[in-house]
Design a protein around this motif. Structure first.
Motif, PDB file in Angstrom:
ATOM      1  N   PRO A 102      10.382 -15.801   1.164  1.00  6.85           N
ATOM      2  CA  PRO A 102       9.393 -14.871   0.606  1.00  6.85           C
ATOM      3  C   PRO A 102       8.072 -15.040   1.048  1.00  6.85           C
ATOM      4  O   PRO A 102       7.555 -16.286   1.109  1.00  6.85           O
ATOM      5  N   PRO A 103       7.065 -14.007   1.302  1.00  2.00           N
ATOM      6  CA  PRO A 103       5.890 -14.017   1.581  1.00  2.00           C
ATOM      7  C   PRO A 103       5.033 -14.875   0.516  1.00  2.00           C
ATOM      8  O   PRO A 103       5.501 -14.622  -0.757  1.00  2.00           O
ATOM      9  N   ARG A 104       3.992 -15.621   0.918  1.00  4.80           N
ATOM     10  CA  ARG A 104       3.123 -16.214  -0.174  1.00  4.80           C
ATOM     11  C   ARG A 104       2.093 -14.956  -1.093  1.00  4.80           C
ATOM     12  O   ARG A 104       1.842 -14.161  -0.286  1.00  4.80           O
ATOM     13  N   ARG A 134      15.118 -34.347  -5.225  1.00  2.00           N
ATOM     14  CA  ARG A 134      15.103 -34.358  -3.526  1.00  2.00           C
ATOM     15  C   ARG A 134      15.903 -33.282  -3.258  1.00  2.00           C
ATOM     16  O   ARG A 134      15.724 -32.837  -1.823  1.00  2.00           O
ATOM     17  N   ALA A 135      16.789 -32.502  -3.877  1.00  2.00           N
ATOM     18  CA  ALA A 135      17.315 -31.284  -3.425  1.00  2.00           C
ATOM     19  C   ALA A 135      16.484 -30.115  -3.333  1.00  2.00           C
ATOM     20  O   ALA A 135      16.803 -28.801  -2.953  1.00  2.00           O
ATOM     21  N   VAL A 136      15.301 -30.287  -4.031  1.00  2.97           N
ATOM     22  CA  VAL A 136      14.405 -29.255  -4.156  1.00  2.97           C
ATOM     23  C   VAL A 136      13.304 -29.139  -3.167  1.00  2.97           C
ATOM     24  O   VAL A 136      12.642 -30.160  -3.164  1.00  2.97           O
ATOM     25  N   GLY A 137      12.999 -28.299  -2.447  1.00  5.73           N
ATOM     26  CA  GLY A 137      11.861 -28.204  -1.495  1.00  5.73           C
ATOM     27  C   GLY A 137      10.547 -27.583  -2.007  1.00  5.73           C
ATOM     28  O   GLY A 137      10.099 -27.925  -3.133  1.00  5.73           O
ATOM     29  N   SER A 138       9.928 -26.689  -1.471  1.00  3.94           N
ATOM     30  CA  SER A 138       8.678 -26.086  -1.889  1.00  3.94           C
ATOM     31  C   SER A 138       8.890 -25.082  -3.106  1.00  3.94           C
ATOM     32  O   SER A 138       9.779 -24.407  -3.301  1.00  3.94           O
ATOM     33  N   ILE A 139       7.843 -25.303  -3.988  1.00  2.83           N
ATOM     34  CA  ILE A 139       7.755 -24.347  -5.245  1.00  2.83           C
ATOM     35  C   ILE A 139       6.650 -23.337  -5.031  1.00  2.83           C
ATOM     36  O   ILE A 139       5.376 -23.843  -5.071  1.00  2.83           O
ATOM     37  N   ARG A 140       6.743 -22.286  -5.063  1.00  3.27           N
ATOM     38  CA  ARG A 140       5.473 -21.325  -5.040  1.00  3.27           C
ATOM     39  C   ARG A 140       5.376 -20.358  -6.346  1.00  3.27           C
ATOM     40  O   ARG A 140       6.508 -19.532  -6.513  1.00  3.27           O
TER      41      ARG A 140
END
Length: 588
Positions: free
Chosen positions: A538-540, A490-496
């Motif tokens: 950071p940019p995608r 739950r503490a982790v948001g988006s992963i790119r």
């Protein structure tokens, strides 16, 4: 009537009731007779033939005389089963003063010879090694009163017929011969007619109720999620002992390494290991140093771990006999067990066929998710019996000191963190459609998409040094991130995921603690580091496409290679001229 010493041993072992095959050995018609017994694996056969031969060996005495030549010979198909039989008979006959020796392949033959020279009442061994000892004169079976063939059908299947016939022919004619077998094919009947006299036929269990103490489950997963589903199944059931079956030695080594890296106390068992290594692996399971055993079918017969509650088929069994033999490691002697088949979606038909041939019914259940396991862990902590114990007089002073120094909530939170950190982190799984068993065969599901949480506020971004070229995926990165920083998903948001690295987001209130933990302990993965990114997200990064002839100026169009004059102007080598063909007349 059971020998008093054996009755006392069973009572001290916690036996409240005998199994059907054990009760059958106490019937009047079974006493002093040759027996042909068919009973399913796990029905308590070892104790049964121990009870059956006791009157023959002891007579009216309660204890054996000093050991000399052996009085009973127990023959088993595998080294593991022979050693297991010896352990069972040692506690069953402890009060009788019996000396028990073993003769099995892969062990030191000189040590076995010394044990036989010192005298033994009972000898347990495998067919080939027993024949070697008899031929060399180190095993004298002239005073045998009973011979027991355990898993006789298995011994014939493994090609031991000649060895068995040699042993039985060398034994005294006036003896009892007991054959125990899961099935009685024609070759077993032939062996019984040749070497038994008026044998009593005992059938204690029919095929209709075999494995009634085992709950069979089918878990449908995407092919890429097979190992993740195994990990989550182990975590969800959290059994004291579990076995995971694979087809090959390489698969055993790979899965053992994967489970070890995830923090499971695991051992492996396959044919390439020495006898000492196999014995040590099983002992580690028995004494609690390991809780998971990854094995090939070499362990499908004869392995009896007293607290084995879970069998997982990582690779589907190839036939019903393999399924039954593997699954029979659990649900033994009245204990309940779970058998889980991990079924990739494209193998649904094969799984249903082998279950149908084995006359078994399995319930289709979803693979345990991370949230299922988290809920299960919390409930297990709440139900921990240790929490119901009041502090002793020796502890109460320090308990009060802790309460005053830190408060009840902080102590409880520290206890919770310790409990959760001691367990491996569950894996993220792709969602399997409901009623997947009715879905059309061959229908592919989308790959696990990048994790994206647009509702995640005040997040802090981090960089990890693995990307697409390292085959990084969110379902692998997320557990690694959680384990490295001692946080929940739950503490982790988006992963790119980028080509050379990946970026991920941590909740603002957890970011500083996460970063401090990673700086202190690292990621736990060799060659993988995490760095903090200050400032904006950071940019995608779009994936780089590489192809021969790809024209980056005109996206979507393929620029062909130049030919002829254009190729010369562009500096490309001209195409090669075809060679002239010569007839035989003008050659030379």
């Amino acid at each position: 009537m059971m020998a008093p010493a054996l009755a006392a041993a069973l009572a001290s072992r916690g036996y409240e009731a005998l199994t059907p095959v054990q009760n059958a050995m106490l019937q009047p018609e079974a006493r002093d007779a040759d027996l042909l017994v068919s009973a399913q694996t796990g029905s308590g056969k070892t104790v049964a033939f121990g009870i059956a031969v006791a009157p023959t060996l002891l007579g009216s005495r309660e204890r054996f005389d000093p050991a000399g030549l052996p009085l009973a010979l127990i023959v088993a198909p595998t080294r593991e089963l022979a050693m297991q039989v010896r352990r069972e008979l040692e506690w069953l006959y402890r009060e009788t003063g019996a000396r028990i020796a073993s003769c099995v392949g892969g062990m030191d033959m000189r040590r076995e010879r010394r044990a036989l020279d010192e005298g033994a009442h009972i000898v347990v061994g495998t067919p080939g090694r027993l024949r070697d000892h008899i031929t060399r004169g180190s095993l004298d079976i002239s005073e045998l009163r009973a011979v027991v063939l355990d898993e006789a059908d298995e011994m014939l299947d493994l090609g031991f017929r000649d060895d068995l016939e040699f042993i039985l022919a060398a034994a005294p004619a006036e003896r009892r011969t007991l054959l125990f077998s899961a099935t009685v094919p024609p070759q077993i009947e032939q062996l019984a007619r040749r070497f038994q006299q008026n044998a009593q036929r005992i059938v204690v269990q029919g095929s209709s109720d075999q494995h009634s103490d085992i709950e069979y489950q089918q878990i449908f997963v995407a092919p890429a999620d097979r190992e993740n589903a195994i990990i989550n199944t182990l975590l969800f059931h959290d059994q004291q002992n579990a076995i995971v079956f694979c087809h090959t030695r390489e698969a055993v080594k790979h899965l053992t390494s994967r489970l070890s890296n995830r923090g499971f106390p695991v051992v492996s068992l396959s044919g390439e290991l020495s006898q000492a290594e196999r014995t040590n692996a099983l002992q580690a399971m028995r004494d609690g140093r390991a809780r998971v055993c990854v094995a090939t079918d070499v362990a499908a017969r004869g392995i009896d771990l007293p607290n084995l509650g879970l069998v997982i088929h990582a690779d589907l069994p190839s036939n019903p006999d393999t399924l039954l033999h593997r699954s029979g490691r659990t649900g033994r002697a009245g204990r309940k067990g779970i058998c889980a088949l991990i079924v990739p979606l494209h193998r649904r038909g094969a799984a249903n066929r082998v279950l149908k041939l084995a006359k078994l019914t399995a319930t289709v259940v979803p693979a345990p998710t991370a949230s299922d396991i988290e809920h299960h862990n919390r409930q297990r902590i709440l139900d921990d019996p240790a929490l119901a114990l009041a502090p002793s007089e020796d502890e109460i002073t320090f308990v009060r000191e802790l309460m005053e120094a830190h408060g009840a909530e902080n102590i409880a939170a520290a206890y919770l963190r310790l409990q959760l950190s001691s367990r491996p982190v569950p894996e993220e799984l792709s969602e399997v459609p409901a009623y997947v068993e009715k879905a059309p065969r061959g229908k592919a599901r989308e790959d696990f998409a990048p994790r994206d949480r647009s509702d995640f506020d005040n997040g802090v971004w981090f960089r990890v040094t693995v990307g697409r070229k390292h085959r990084a995926e969110p379902r692998w990165l997320l557990p690694m991130i959680c384990k490295a920083g001692h946080i929940t998903k739950r503490a982790v948001g988006s992963i790119r995921i980028n080509d050379a690295d990946s970026h991920f987001e941590i909740a603002g209130d957890k970011a500083n603690a996460f970063w401090a933990t990673v700086q202190e302990a690292g990621t736990g993965e060799k060659g993988v580091t995490i760095q903090r990114i200050d400032g904006k997200a950071p940019p995608r990064e779009k994936p780089v496409r590489e192809a021969s002839g790809w024209n980056s100026e005109k996206k979507g169009k393929f620029k062909p290679k130049p030919k002829g004059k254009a190729a010369k102007q562009a500096g490309a080598p001209a195409p090669r001229k075809p060679k002239k063909k010569f007839s035989k007349a003008n050659q030379g």
